[in-house]
Motif scaffolding. Structure first.
Motif, PDB file in Angstrom:
ATOM      1  N   GLU A 354      -1.193  -8.198  -8.130  1.00 29.52           N
ATOM      2  CA  GLU A 354      -0.855  -7.339  -6.987  1.00 29.52           C
ATOM      3  C   GLU A 354      -0.021  -6.138  -7.404  1.00 29.52           C
ATOM      4  OE1 GLU A 354       3.184  -9.399  -5.126  1.00 29.52           O
ATOM      5  OE2 GLU A 354       1.239  -9.935  -4.302  1.00 29.52           O
ATOM      6  N   ASP A 355       0.707  -6.229  -8.534  1.00 28.36           N
ATOM      7  CA  ASP A 355       1.520  -5.108  -9.016  1.00 28.36           C
ATOM      8  C   ASP A 355       0.749  -4.156  -9.929  1.00 28.36           C
ATOM      9  OD1 ASP A 355       3.598  -6.187  -7.661  1.00 28.36           O
ATOM     10  OD2 ASP A 355       4.693  -6.934  -9.393  1.00 28.36           O
ATOM     11  N   LEU A 356      -0.563  -4.321 -10.018  1.00 27.60           N
ATOM     12  CA  LEU A 356      -1.360  -3.474 -10.910  1.00 27.60           C
ATOM     13  C   LEU A 356      -1.309  -2.017 -10.454  1.00 27.60           C
ATOM     14  CD1 LEU A 356      -3.466  -3.277 -13.231  1.00 27.60           C
ATOM     15  CD2 LEU A 356      -5.228  -3.617 -11.497  1.00 27.60           C
ATOM     16  N   PRO A 357      -0.812  -1.086 -11.284  1.00 32.11           N
ATOM     17  CA  PRO A 357      -0.786   0.332 -10.896  1.00 32.11           C
ATOM     18  C   PRO A 357      -2.185   0.944 -10.973  1.00 32.11           C
ATOM     19  CG  PRO A 357       0.848  -0.170 -12.604  1.00 32.11           C
ATOM     20  CD  PRO A 357      -0.099  -1.327 -12.540  1.00 32.11           C
ATOM     21  N   VAL A 358      -2.452   1.842 -10.054  1.00 36.16           N
ATOM     22  CA  VAL A 358      -3.761   2.498 -10.040  1.00 36.16           C
ATOM     23  C   VAL A 358      -3.920   3.369 -11.287  1.00 36.16           C
ATOM     24  CG1 VAL A 358      -2.911   4.473  -8.701  1.00 36.16           C
ATOM     25  CG2 VAL A 358      -5.325   3.878  -8.623  1.00 36.16           C
ATOM     26  N   THR A 430       2.524   8.619  -2.705  1.00 35.59           N
ATOM     27  CA  THR A 430       3.606   8.074  -3.534  1.00 35.59           C
ATOM     28  C   THR A 430       3.419   6.589  -3.845  1.00 35.59           C
ATOM     29  OG1 THR A 430       4.874   7.701  -1.494  1.00 35.59           O
ATOM     30  CG2 THR A 430       5.290   9.744  -2.702  1.00 35.59           C
ATOM     31  N   ASN A 431       2.438   5.953  -3.256  1.00 32.54           N
ATOM     32  CA  ASN A 431       2.186   4.530  -3.525  1.00 32.54           C
ATOM     33  C   ASN A 431       1.409   4.410  -4.828  1.00 32.54           C
ATOM     34  OD1 ASN A 431       1.267   1.786  -3.505  1.00 32.54           O
ATOM     35  ND2 ASN A 431       1.518   1.747  -1.287  1.00 32.54           N
ATOM     36  N   LYS A 432       2.018   3.764  -5.829  1.00 30.01           N
ATOM     37  CA  LYS A 432       1.430   3.711  -7.167  1.00 30.01           C
ATOM     38  C   LYS A 432       0.534   2.501  -7.383  1.00 30.01           C
ATOM     39  CE  LYS A 432       5.326   1.192  -9.222  1.00 30.01           C
ATOM     40  NZ  LYS A 432       6.346   1.182 -10.297  1.00 30.01           N
ATOM     41  N   TYR A 433       0.460   1.595  -6.407  1.00 33.13           N
ATOM     42  CA  TYR A 433      -0.236   0.331  -6.617  1.00 33.13           C
ATOM     43  C   TYR A 433      -1.723   0.437  -6.276  1.00 33.13           C
ATOM     44  CZ  TYR A 433       4.514  -1.456  -6.790  1.00 33.13           C
ATOM     45  OH  TYR A 433       5.828  -1.674  -7.128  1.00 33.13           O
ATOM     46  N   MET A 434      -2.531  -0.285  -7.031  1.00 32.02           N
ATOM     47  CA  MET A 434      -3.965  -0.309  -6.780  1.00 32.02           C
ATOM     48  C   MET A 434      -4.269  -0.929  -5.415  1.00 32.02           C
ATOM     49  SD  MET A 434      -7.160   0.079  -7.455  1.00 32.02           S
ATOM     50  CE  MET A 434      -7.203   0.607  -9.160  1.00 32.02           C
ATOM     51  N   PHE A 435      -3.659  -2.077  -5.133  1.00 36.90           N
ATOM     52  CA  PHE A 435      -3.883  -2.759  -3.853  1.00 36.90           C
ATOM     53  C   PHE A 435      -2.754  -2.366  -2.903  1.00 36.90           C
ATOM     54  CE2 PHE A 435      -5.423  -5.465  -7.339  1.00 36.90           C
ATOM     55  CZ  PHE A 435      -6.779  -5.373  -7.092  1.00 36.90           C
ATOM     56  N   ARG A 437      -0.494  -1.075   0.292  1.00 35.58           N
ATOM     57  CA  ARG A 437      -0.337  -1.292   1.722  1.00 35.58           C
ATOM     58  C   ARG A 437      -0.414   0.070   2.397  1.00 35.58           C
ATOM     59  NH1 ARG A 437       2.042  -5.921   3.703  1.00 35.58           N
ATOM     60  NH2 ARG A 437       3.006  -6.277   1.661  1.00 35.58           N
ATOM     61  N   LEU A 438      -1.181   0.169   3.457  1.00 32.96           N
ATOM     62  CA  LEU A 438      -1.363   1.451   4.129  1.00 32.96           C
ATOM     63  C   LEU A 438      -0.051   1.929   4.744  1.00 32.96           C
ATOM     64  CD1 LEU A 438      -4.781   0.772   5.913  1.00 32.96           C
ATOM     65  CD2 LEU A 438      -4.386   2.011   3.788  1.00 32.96           C
ATOM     66  N   HIS A 439       0.211   3.233   4.618  1.00 32.00           N
ATOM     67  CA  HIS A 439       1.400   3.886   5.194  1.00 32.00           C
ATOM     68  C   HIS A 439       2.697   3.265   4.685  1.00 32.00           C
ATOM     69  CE1 HIS A 439      -1.604   5.645   7.798  1.00 32.00           C
ATOM     70  NE2 HIS A 439      -1.904   4.459   8.310  1.00 32.00           N
ATOM     71  N   ALA A 440       2.713   2.845   3.424  1.00 34.31           N
ATOM     72  CA  ALA A 440       3.918   2.283   2.803  1.00 34.31           C
ATOM     73  C   ALA A 440       3.830   2.517   1.304  1.00 34.31           C
ATOM     74  CB  ALA A 440       4.043   0.797   3.119  1.00 34.31           C
ATOM     75  N   ASN A 441       4.921   2.209   0.601  1.00 33.40           N
ATOM     76  CA  ASN A 441       4.963   2.381  -0.854  1.00 33.40           C
ATOM     77  C   ASN A 441       4.939   1.056  -1.596  1.00 33.40           C
ATOM     78  OD1 ASN A 441       5.041   5.228  -0.912  1.00 33.40           O
ATOM     79  ND2 ASN A 441       7.231   5.215  -0.462  1.00 33.40           N
ATOM     80  N   THR A 442       4.551  -0.003  -0.934  1.00 34.04           N
ATOM     81  CA  THR A 442       4.529  -1.345  -1.520  1.00 34.04           C
ATOM     82  C   THR A 442       3.093  -1.866  -1.587  1.00 34.04           C
ATOM     83  OG1 THR A 442       4.950  -2.284   0.675  1.00 34.04           O
ATOM     84  CG2 THR A 442       6.858  -1.928  -0.767  1.00 34.04           C
ATOM     85  N   PRO A 443       2.817  -2.851  -2.441  1.00 34.85           N
ATOM     86  CA  PRO A 443       1.466  -3.419  -2.511  1.00 34.85           C
ATOM     87  C   PRO A 443       1.261  -4.513  -1.477  1.00 34.85           C
ATOM     88  CG  PRO A 443       2.827  -4.410  -4.203  1.00 34.85           C
ATOM     89  CD  PRO A 443       3.699  -3.398  -3.499  1.00 34.85           C
ATOM     90  N   LEU A 444       0.018  -4.879  -1.278  1.00 37.25           N
ATOM     91  CA  LEU A 444      -0.314  -6.017  -0.419  1.00 37.25           C
ATOM     92  C   LEU A 444       0.198  -7.307  -1.053  1.00 37.25           C
ATOM     93  CD1 LEU A 444      -4.008  -5.038   0.392  1.00 37.25           C
ATOM     94  CD2 LEU A 444      -2.138  -5.074   2.045  1.00 37.25           C
ATOM     95  N   SER A 445       0.483  -8.287  -0.239  1.00 33.46           N
ATOM     96  CA  SER A 445       0.941  -9.584  -0.739  1.00 33.46           C
ATOM     97  C   SER A 445      -0.268 -10.417  -1.157  1.00 33.46           C
ATOM     98  CB  SER A 445       1.741 -10.311   0.346  1.00 33.46           C
ATOM     99  OG  SER A 445       1.995 -11.637  -0.032  1.00 33.46           O
TER     100      SER A 445
END
Length: 665
Positions: A354-358, A430-435, A437-445
């Motif tokens: 889940e922390d995989l950067p795009v 600014t969201n660096k994660y591949m997976f 979360r929409l309208h946030a800077n965190t990834p999906l759980s």
């Protein structure tokens, strides 16, 4: 009071801010705002000293009699005027703050409405409270919930220095993982709980005071109480205390405090000699006892196959919708399904996927190797190397920094779709994660996504057994079936992100099926005294069919007659005495003995013919001469076509007898 302090401030005519105020017309709005800002600035600096050393705390509003019981820790400064307000009322003031409205006239209105006043107030306060070497824990304290533990962390010298070192070890924020700061926060809270427990016995306790020889027994008592509820907390607390001892040593050396340094060294001697016996050993034993007779919950293969097929269907369907309509719900659905697909295939920890950067996916290299290495691969391995792709992410620990995530063709295609339509569906730049979360800077759980999709997948027998940890135990346990070399055995743990020792000790479960079948039959063989039939053979060369069948039930055996049979057979084998030297058993005893023999061997013994023996000698010439190490099951089945009246175990036993020179034919 306001007018008096204003008149006093005007006496400082040489200050730049006073000169700016004097140039403005009296009773003007801007002149009043500048006076308010200057007054609050002085009150703010005074309150910082009060929070550090104690004293009279000045609030922005006059306290009512009902609210006089509030402590200074319950207040936060306004980010605009720096006046101190109660935390739960700060948002109300900040929306109408006069200085805030002036400073934000030039700011974008949407950006102003999105600010968190409490969070910014904490940042302002912690940035002023801590020294330069402690300033890096400001962000750590911002994310903590308010409470007694947090207040201890803010004021305790050793815990603050420990937290500062831990945060520095994480590196820059851009290379930190999502939960890195949470782990440091959890460690600090654990140490704070230790200090809280000491309040019952020691006045004004601190970790610095506790880390002295006279309080070692108390720390052992507190740690034992904490680990009685959570067994793993004892060894973990010992690990943290060991770090804090080093922190105290370093502080004492910098301050040239010999008393503190000697106390720390003496505490270290006690800690090294007794902690393992008094805390760690009971905690680990308590944990082992709690895990006894608990079946290992690993997923069934049929459930994993069904869940895999369901995920592939979800990915294909949502891919088509995203490519045709750019729907944000379909993109979110595709992200969840792809993330679960990678977790399921790679058997990796949830956080590593889940922390995989795009950026890591987009900038992955074209993996190549030397010609010599490629030539050593089989045709199947070369095909896999061409079809599959690979992304290297961050692993869990410092020993295993790389997390190898293999991409199947369907997963790779889904990741390309997710990357292509990120901006179209509303993912923050600014969201660096591949997976993301929409309208946030965190990834999906990943855990939440796994539970959600398992609930939608129909036909699963035990969906609760499919978790990240159970998948890792599943692959480690099932891999025992494969005949893996030492080099191959190292590859799997390396992919999973741990070493071979951890792989065998924690993940490779002892299968109850193996215990109830293979191990049980080997023990029966030892009990029956038939181990000599395998003399000179390695354990891996012994086939399951060579093992004896279990004995009949204990109730069916007459132990007295069996003992007579053993005595008579052992007597008959020694020096071939004449029949007159020994008494023969009666007819009734002989009939019972014959019943025991026939029942134990399941059928009447038939003599091997010369044709059958010659056939086996000819067909298994390589095995009997020692060229071939073992006999394959398929070869025995071919021989069974000729010796049709013989079973596979009988054929294998006959071959072993011939090889050992025990066959008369």
């Amino acid at each position: 009071m306001h007018s008096k302090i204003s008149r006093h401030l005007l006496t400082h005519k040489n200050e730049l801010k006073i000169m700016e105020i004097q140039m403005l017309p009296k009773k003007s709005k801007k002149r009043g705002m500048l006076f308010l800002e200057l007054i609050n600035e002085g009150n703010y600096k005074h309150n910082i000293e009060v929070l550090k050393n104690g004293g009279i705390f000045i609030t922005a509003r006059r306290e009512s009699p009902d609210s006089l019981n509030h402590s200074p820790d319950e207040y936060l400064p306004c980010e605009f005027c720096k006046g101190f307000f109660l935390k739960n009322l700060l948002w109300h003031h900040a929306k109408t703050c006069k200085l805030g409205s002036i400073k934000n006239d030039e700011d974008d209105e949407d950006e102003k409405l999105g600010k968190s006043f409490v969070r910014k107030g904490r940042t302002l306060l912690y940035g002023s409270l801590f020294d330069e070497n402690e300033s890096n824990i400001t962000h750590l304290l911002e994310r903590m919930n308010d409470g007694e533990e947090k207040e201890i962390i803010k004021k305790d010298l050793i815990i603050k220095n420990f937290a500062s070192i831990q945060v520095q070890a994480l590196g820059e924020e851009r290379i930190q993982k999502k939960n890195d700061m949470h782990r440091v926060s959890s460690n600090c809270r654990t140490l704070a709980r230790l200090v809280m427990m000491a309040r019952k016995d020691i006045p004004l306790p601190s970790l610095n005071k506790l880390l002295s020889p006279e309080h070692f027994d108390k720390i052992v008592k507190y740690a034992s109480q904490l680990s009685s509820e959570v067994p793993s907390l004892g060894p973990r607390l010992g690990h943290l205390i060991d770090h804090c001892i080093m922190v105290k040593n370093g502080y004492a050396v910098r301050k040239n405090d010999e008393t503190m340094l000697n106390a720390s060294k003496n505490f270290k001697h006690l800690f090294d000699s007794e902690w393992g016996y008094r805390v760690n050993a009971p905690s680990r034993k308590r944990k082992r006892v709690a895990n006894l007779n608990k079946p290992s919950k690993i997923p069934s293969t049929s459930d994993l196959v069904k869940f895999r097929d369901f995920l592939i269907f979800e990915m294909k369907e949502s891919e088509q919708i995203v490519e045709s309509t750019q729907d944000h719900l379909a993109w979110n659905r595709l992200a969840k399904a792809t993330m679960c697909r990678l977790i399921l295939f790679n058997k990796r920890r949830v956080a590593e996927v889940e922390d995989l950067p795009v950026e890591d996916f987009q900038k992955r290299p074209k993996w190549t190797s030397t010609e010599e290495f490629e030539e050593s691969l089989t045709d199947m391995e070369k095909t896999f190397a061409k079809r599959m792709d690979l992304v290297e992410g961050f692993g869990k620990s410092k020993k295993n920094m790389k997390a190898y995530i293999l991409l199947t063709p369907d997963s790779k295609r889904a990741l390309e779709v997710l990357t292509r339509y990120r901006s179209a569906v509303g993912v923050c730049p600014t969201n660096k994660y591949m997976f993301a979360r929409l309208h946030a800077n965190t990834p999906l759980s990943g855990t939440t996504a796994m539970k959600e999709l398992l609930g939608k997948c129909e036909g699963l027998k035990n969906p609760e057994n499919i978790t990240s940890t159970s998948l890792r135990k599943y692959i480690a346990t099932v891999s025992q079936i494969l005949d893996m070399t030492q080099g191959e055995l190292k590859l799997l743990p390396k992919h999973l992100g741990h070493d071979v020792k951890t792989h065998k000790e924690y993940y490779q479960l002892s299968s109850s099926v193996l215990e109830l079948s293979k191990v049980a039959r080997m023990l029966y063989a030892v009990e029956n005294g038939q181990v000599n039939a395998w003399a000179g053979k390695k354990m891996k060369d012994i086939q399951l069919e060579e093992l004896p069948e279990p004995l009949p039930k204990d109730d069916d055996i007459d132990y007295e007659l069996a003992q007579k049979e053993d005595q008579s057979s052992s007597t008959a084998d020694t020096s071939k005495p004449s029949c007159s030297d020994h008494e023969q058993p009666s007819n009734s005893d002989s009939e019972q003995l014959q019943y025991i023999r026939s029942k134990g061997k399941r059928g009447t013994k038939r003599q091997w013919t010369k044709e059958e023996t010659d056939c086996l000698r000819k067909k298994f010439k390589g095995y009997l001469s020692g060229i071939q190490k073992s006999v394959h099951q398929s070869e025995l089945k071919e021989a069974q076509k000729i010796c049709s009246t013989r079973t596979l175990p009988q054929l294998r036993a006959k071959l072993n007898n011939i090889k050992l020179g025990k066959s008369n034919c």
